[in-house]
Design a protein around this motif. Sequence first.
Motif, short mmCIF file in Angstrom:
data_model
loop_
_atom_site.label_atom_id
_atom_site.label_comp_id
_atom_site.label_asym_id
_atom_site.label_seq_id
_atom_site.Cartn_x
_atom_site.Cartn_y
_atom_site.Cartn_z
N GLY A 83 -43.19 -47.05 11.56
CA GLY A 83 -43.11 -45.73 10.92
C GLY A 83 -43.23 -45.72 9.42
N VAL A 84 -43.07 -46.88 8.76
CA VAL A 84 -43.10 -46.91 7.30
C VAL A 84 -44.46 -46.48 6.76
CG1 VAL A 84 -42.97 -48.41 5.27
CG2 VAL A 84 -41.27 -48.62 7.09
N MET A 85 -45.52 -47.04 7.30
CA MET A 85 -46.86 -46.69 6.82
C MET A 85 -47.23 -45.26 7.18
SD MET A 85 -48.27 -49.11 5.01
CE MET A 85 -50.06 -49.24 5.14
N GLU A 86 -46.77 -44.78 8.31
CA GLU A 86 -47.05 -43.39 8.70
C GLU A 86 -46.42 -42.42 7.70
OE1 GLU A 86 -47.98 -45.66 12.37
OE2 GLU A 86 -46.49 -45.79 10.78
N LYS A 87 -45.22 -42.74 7.19
CA LYS A 87 -44.58 -41.87 6.20
C LYS A 87 -45.38 -41.79 4.92
CE LYS A 87 -39.82 -42.49 7.84
NZ LYS A 87 -38.48 -43.05 7.54
N LEU A 88 -46.12 -42.85 4.63
CA LEU A 88 -46.98 -42.85 3.44
C LEU A 88 -48.33 -42.19 3.70
CD1 LEU A 88 -46.38 -46.53 2.19
CD2 LEU A 88 -45.45 -44.42 1.19
N GLY A 89 -48.56 -41.82 4.95
CA GLY A 89 -49.87 -41.27 5.31
C GLY A 89 -50.93 -42.34 5.44
N LEU A 90 -50.49 -43.59 5.67
CA LEU A 90 -51.41 -44.72 5.72
C LEU A 90 -51.34 -45.44 7.06
CD1 LEU A 90 -50.80 -46.23 2.16
CD2 LEU A 90 -52.65 -44.73 2.87
N GLY A 91 -50.94 -44.74 8.10
CA GLY A 91 -50.91 -45.33 9.42
C GLY A 91 -52.32 -45.60 9.93
N PRO A 92 -52.43 -46.33 11.00
CA PRO A 92 -53.77 -46.71 11.50
C PRO A 92 -54.62 -45.52 11.91
CG PRO A 92 -52.04 -47.36 13.04
CD PRO A 92 -51.36 -46.97 11.78
N GLU A 93 -54.03 -44.49 12.46
CA GLU A 93 -54.84 -43.32 12.87
C GLU A 93 -55.54 -42.71 11.67
OE1 GLU A 93 -52.88 -40.40 15.18
OE2 GLU A 93 -52.16 -41.81 16.70
N GLU A 94 -54.80 -42.56 10.56
CA GLU A 94 -55.38 -41.96 9.35
C GLU A 94 -56.47 -42.85 8.76
OE1 GLU A 94 -52.21 -42.36 9.95
OE2 GLU A 94 -51.11 -40.49 9.61
N LEU A 95 -56.18 -44.17 8.65
CA LEU A 95 -57.14 -45.06 8.00
C LEU A 95 -58.37 -45.30 8.86
CD1 LEU A 95 -54.81 -47.68 6.28
CD2 LEU A 95 -55.82 -45.60 5.34
N LEU A 96 -58.21 -45.36 10.16
CA LEU A 96 -59.36 -45.57 11.04
C LEU A 96 -60.29 -44.36 11.07
CD1 LEU A 96 -57.67 -47.60 13.88
CD2 LEU A 96 -59.69 -48.32 12.63
N LYS A 97 -59.76 -43.18 10.76
CA LYS A 97 -60.64 -42.02 10.64
C LYS A 97 -61.60 -42.19 9.46
CE LYS A 97 -57.48 -38.58 12.63
NZ LYS A 97 -56.58 -37.43 12.33
N GLU A 98 -61.08 -42.77 8.38
CA GLU A 98 -61.92 -42.97 7.20
C GLU A 98 -62.78 -44.21 7.30
OE1 GLU A 98 -60.18 -42.16 3.29
OE2 GLU A 98 -58.29 -41.70 4.32
N ASN A 99 -62.29 -45.21 7.99
CA ASN A 99 -63.05 -46.46 8.17
C ASN A 99 -62.92 -46.90 9.62
OD1 ASN A 99 -64.27 -48.94 8.17
ND2 ASN A 99 -62.81 -49.92 6.77
N PRO A 100 -63.82 -46.42 10.49
CA PRO A 100 -63.74 -46.77 11.92
C PRO A 100 -63.89 -48.26 12.21
CG PRO A 100 -65.20 -44.89 11.55
CD PRO A 100 -64.91 -45.49 10.21
N ARG A 101 -64.35 -49.04 11.22
CA ARG A 101 -64.53 -50.48 11.41
C ARG A 101 -63.29 -51.28 11.01
NH1 ARG A 101 -69.39 -52.79 11.90
NH2 ARG A 101 -68.80 -54.53 10.54
N LEU A 102 -62.26 -50.59 10.53
CA LEU A 102 -61.08 -51.27 10.03
C LEU A 102 -60.29 -51.92 11.17
CD1 LEU A 102 -59.19 -51.84 7.59
CD2 LEU A 102 -57.99 -49.72 8.18
N ILE A 103 -59.82 -53.14 10.91
CA ILE A 103 -58.91 -53.84 11.84
C ILE A 103 -57.52 -53.79 11.21
CG2 ILE A 103 -58.32 -56.08 12.84
CD1 ILE A 103 -61.47 -56.54 12.77
N TYR A 104 -56.62 -53.11 11.88
CA TYR A 104 -55.29 -52.82 11.35
C TYR A 104 -54.29 -53.65 12.13
CZ TYR A 104 -51.78 -49.69 9.22
OH TYR A 104 -50.75 -49.14 8.49
N ALA A 105 -53.82 -54.75 11.52
CA ALA A 105 -52.92 -55.67 12.20
C ALA A 105 -51.48 -55.40 11.81
CB ALA A 105 -53.30 -57.11 11.86
N ARG A 106 -50.67 -55.07 12.82
CA ARG A 106 -49.25 -54.78 12.60
C ARG A 106 -48.44 -55.93 13.19
NH1 ARG A 106 -48.58 -48.30 13.26
NH2 ARG A 106 -47.57 -48.66 11.27
#
Length: 382
Positions: A83-106
């Motif tokens: 939830g920390v990144m989601e609070k910043l508006g930087l969760g994977p859903e948001e970032l993958l919309k801008e960069n569909p090629r992004l690999i987001y490792a949690r």
Amino acid sequence: MALAGVRVVELAGLAPVPFCGMILADFGAKVIRVDRTKVTMAMDTQARGKRSLALNLKTPEGVSVLRKLCVQSDVVLEPYRKGVMEKLGLGPEELLKENPRLIYARLTGYGQSGSYAAAAGHDINYLAMSGLLSMLGRRGEKPYAPLNLVADFAGGGLTCALGVVMALLERSQSGRGQVIDTSMVEGAAYVGSFMWKSRSIGMWNNPRGENMLDSGAPFYDTYQTSDRKYMAVGAIEPQFYSQLLHGLGLDDADLPSQMSFSDWPKLRQVFTDCFATKTQAEWRAVFDGTDACVTPVLSLEEVSSHPHNQQRESFLQDSQGEESPRPAPVLSRTPAQPCQGRDPFIGEHTRAVLEEYGYQPQDIDRMLSTGVLECNAAKARL
């Protein structure tokens, strides 16, 4: 190198994520560690080959900078609780919309779902939850954690790096990124798959510390030598066990059967007494070149000087004289080329990284003056 051209943003954390980032950097990825501002000393001892950018994520502009870094990169390594990144508006859903090629490792202890997802913990807790800790320890003693190797590094950092490489491979076919949910509990359990799957053949029928591979067997244990060092014995197969007895000067006819479980304590005492009669160097002279599966227990100070490790160049020194293991495995065409320089100071590369990502010098200067960024490049040149 195998990962040349891959851009990685690593959000600063402890132990497992830095290890994952170091693996990727060793094999050629460009890894940018995003540190907090107003931190005097980095806790990342696995920063080899990384660059550091210091960013204040408590400011909207700092969050905006991180967003730009992420969407222009290939991989994000994120160590925070759920939830920390989601609070910043930087969760994977948001970032993958801008960069569909992004690999987001949690990479977290308990994963992104489940009742413990937001709970704090450390390696020993994850190891306990994996089931493995219950199996680790000597007979009659409490369970013990083998340093913080199994959950933090094997189940965490290494497993996450494997996930990143697999996602990069899949992206080369689909063109799409994805989210990697690395749980150290599940990673540790997966590393222990052999234990789970070999229960069906009776390998773990006895209590902790009384099985063949958990210090229960006298032919799979360590023994002190006369100079208070140790030898490791792993003579499981009959042909190896025979060579062990030969090296110790023992006659099989005078001893209990190797697999007589009830006689293991007696056999262990015989081995203990034998090994105590010579120094480690003397036992090395006896067993080197044999298939007895007997090797010296080397200290961290001794390991790089062992002839085998020297011949393979298994350990390296950086420009500061610090010694560490060579990256593994060894690839024949695109081997790792670990950086020989020192670890970065916090914020050492702030300006250079942002210029690479398209920021103008005047914008960088403004953010430095307002506390959005820190740059310690001048300190690095002292």
